[in-house]
Design a protein around this motif. Structure first.
Motif, mmCIF file in Angstrom:
data_model
loop_
_atom_site.group_PDB
_atom_site.id
_atom_site.type_symbol
_atom_site.label_atom_id
_atom_site.label_comp_id
_atom_site.label_asym_id
_atom_site.label_seq_id
_atom_site.Cartn_x
_atom_site.Cartn_y
_atom_site.Cartn_z
ATOM 1 N N VAL A 49 0.861 -1.178 0.000
ATOM 2 C CA VAL A 49 0.000 0.000 0.000
ATOM 3 C C VAL A 49 0.900 1.233 0.000
ATOM 4 C CG1 VAL A 49 -1.697 1.324 1.313
ATOM 5 C CG2 VAL A 49 -1.898 -1.167 1.158
ATOM 6 N N SER A 78 -3.933 1.864 -3.166
ATOM 7 C CA SER A 78 -4.693 2.438 -2.051
ATOM 8 C C SER A 78 -5.066 1.393 -1.005
ATOM 9 C CB SER A 78 -5.964 3.097 -2.573
ATOM 10 O OG SER A 78 -5.680 4.055 -3.568
ATOM 11 N N ALA A 79 -5.295 0.170 -1.452
ATOM 12 C CA ALA A 79 -5.674 -0.912 -0.543
ATOM 13 C C ALA A 79 -5.539 -2.227 -1.297
ATOM 14 C CB ALA A 79 -7.104 -0.733 -0.034
ATOM 15 N N LYS A 80 -5.524 -3.320 -0.549
ATOM 16 C CA LYS A 80 -5.449 -4.659 -1.139
ATOM 17 C C LYS A 80 -6.612 -5.506 -0.637
ATOM 18 C CE LYS A 80 -1.360 -6.590 -1.175
ATOM 19 N NZ LYS A 80 -0.056 -7.093 -0.705
ATOM 20 N N ARG A 102 -9.742 -6.121 -1.703
ATOM 21 C CA ARG A 102 -11.098 -5.563 -1.639
ATOM 22 C C ARG A 102 -12.091 -6.549 -2.264
ATOM 23 N NH1 ARG A 102 -10.954 -1.647 2.114
ATOM 24 N NH2 ARG A 102 -10.181 0.365 1.365
ATOM 25 N N GLN A 142 -6.962 -2.043 -4.979
ATOM 26 C CA GLN A 142 -7.574 -0.721 -5.150
ATOM 27 C C GLN A 142 -6.469 0.311 -5.380
ATOM 28 O OE1 GLN A 142 -10.370 0.473 -2.076
ATOM 29 N NE2 GLN A 142 -9.750 2.615 -2.290
ATOM 30 N N TYR A 161 -11.298 6.146 -7.375
ATOM 31 C CA TYR A 161 -10.738 4.826 -7.118
ATOM 32 C C TYR A 161 -11.015 3.876 -8.271
ATOM 33 C CZ TYR A 161 -10.355 6.533 -2.345
ATOM 34 O OH TYR A 161 -10.036 7.275 -1.240
#
Length: 463
Positions: free
Chosen positions: A173, A196-198, A200, A212, A250
């Motif tokens: 991230v 941004s994130a993993k 999801r 993400q 996103y």
């Protein structure tokens, strides 16, 4: 369990779904000559670096050559309309041609291309255009509708540039990535952002697990590449989160490790081989920890074990907390799903658990999904088979194999063999989803189901 709701409009970026696959023999050095290039992961991270300190040019230059433009031609019949025919001479029953566009990624020098499942929906003709403007007819090898991945093949007159697979499990991230594709038919477009994130899951099915990012992605980017700063493929761009259908912040990509596993399955077996651990429960947080009577606020709490599963055979128990799978830390359900999605039946996974405060590692052999039955409060579920899908014209649902709970014995004759379509209003597409919803409920909490019985009758029941 932690309950939440969110408003999320997910816009598929182009095309839709075609199902179908045929069997080809494939491995990293297969008889067909195809070979996937997989990168090592021993390079310096760019986490925490500003854009001015990162060189994107080499990655972009490499990626634009292996990202292609995919055109999907489909033919549908225009329905008849007597009123339009009478007043305006309009004639129905005629065929109408529609064209959809998206992106794809070349993954082998002999012309295998990965794209999104929804890009090639109902295609009667597929055409691929390379960055050098050469155009080829493409054929569909196979698809995975659940993870939105499709595999195409072109017969080129030359060796093609192709992507090297990066390790999506090891991206961080905050790491810089590039999105490469063809938004709005603009060829070879490159945008930059960070992870941004993993892990999801936007579907609530317990299967999907996206990366993400905030790299700008728009309609037409579907099936394009998400690459790291070395130009290695770490994801396939799939969808955006937006109120308008265009990018506002996103985007989401199928991780490269999952994509690679799906591709190999399609080529070798003709379908996707899904292994399951055989546990049900939920991810921990403060509320869940209090409800389950545990101190830990991270990890996956096992609330039940599926019959005939590797988890049952290996000795995992209700109350165990999964905190690690092999070398991957497990903070919640999406982490567990993301890792298991890269495995096949009969793979052995080292499961790190906390049991009554003690740390243990238990090897578990994953079971083929079709062989596992999920049990909840005296309801035993199984996947619906092809015969039920054809008979009731269904694409999804979960079958009630048996009912043993005394509270529901009066309904047993109706429920046994019935197919659950919804639980508390949520469409049910898999046993994992049904198990996840039911295991989030407290003891003796009632739930509403919509079922179709073996006689074809649709019923709603409060159980």
């Amino acid at each position: 369990m932690n309950k939440f709701s969110s408003l999320l409009v997910v816009s598929l970026l182009s095309g839709t779904i075609t199902l179908g696959a045929y069997k080809l023999l494939f491995d990293t050095n297969s008889a067909s000559g195809s070979k996937l290039s997989v990168a090592s992961d021993n390079y310096s991270r760019n986490v925490g670096l500003g854009a001015e300190n990162v060189d994107f040019t080499t990655a972009a230059e490499n990626a634009v050559h292996y990202v292609v433009h995919v055109k999907n031609v489909s033919v549908s019949e225009v329905p008849s309309n007597p009123i339009m025919e009478y007043f305006y001479g309009y004639r129905g029953g005629q065929q109408q041609t529609q064209i959809g566009t998206g992106s794809g990624v070349i993954i082998s020098e002999d012309g295998y291309i990965v794209t999104n499942n929804h890009v090639i929906q109902n295609a009667t003709e597929l055409e691929v255009t390379l960055n050098n403007n050469k155009t080829y007819k493409a054929k569909l090898v196979g698809t995975d509708s659940k993870m939105d991945v499709a595999l195409l093949k072109v017969e080129a007159d030359e060796k093609l540039p192709y992507a090297t697979f990066g390790d999506s499990d090891n991206i961080k991230v905050g790491e810089w990535v590039l999105a490469v594709g063809n938004p709005y038919n603009l060829n070879s477009t490159v945008t930059a952002g960070i992870v941004s994130a993993k892990a999801r899951d936007l579907s609530n099915t317990g299967i999907q697990s996206f990366i993400q990012t905030d790299a700008a992605v728009n309609p037409g980017n579907s099936g394009g590449a998400l690459v790291n700063t070395r130009g290695e493929l770490v994801g396939i761009n799939t969808m955006i989160s937006s109120q308008t259908g265009s990018y506002v912040g996103y985007s989401f990509a199928v991780p490269s490790n999952i994509t690679r596993k799906i591709i190999e399955d399609l080529m070798e077996y003709g379908n996707v081989q899904r292994g399951v651990l055989g546990v049900a429960g939920g991810e921990l947080n403060s509320m869940a920890a209090k409800e389950f009577g545990v101190k830990e606020t991270q990890g996956f709490y096992i609330n039940s074990i599926s019959k005939n599963s590797g988890a049952e055979k290996s000795g995992l128990k209700k109350g165990d907390i999964i905190v690690q799978l092999d070398n991957q830390q497990i903070k919640g359900y999406s982490d567990l799903t993301a890792y298991i999605n890269t495995k096949r039946p009969n793979d052995v996974v080292q499961v790190g658990i906390l049991r009554e405060g003690d740390r243990k590692t238990i090897p578990v052999k994953l079971t083929k999904k079709e062989l596992v039955n999920v049990d909840y409060e005296g309801f035993e579920f199984e996947e619906i088979d092809a015969a039920d899908k054809k008979r009731f014209k269904l694409n999804e649902g979960v079958k009630i194999k048996d009912v043993t709970n005394e509270r529901y014995l009066e309904y047993a004759n109706i429920l046994k063999g019935s197919i659950i379509l919804r639980i508390d209003g949520a469409k049910i597409s898999s046993m994992e989803q049904a198990s996840r919803i039911l295991n989030s409920k407290s003891n003796n909490q009632k739930f509403r189901v919509e079922v179709i019985t073996q006689s074809g009758e649709r019923l709603q029941m409060l159980l």
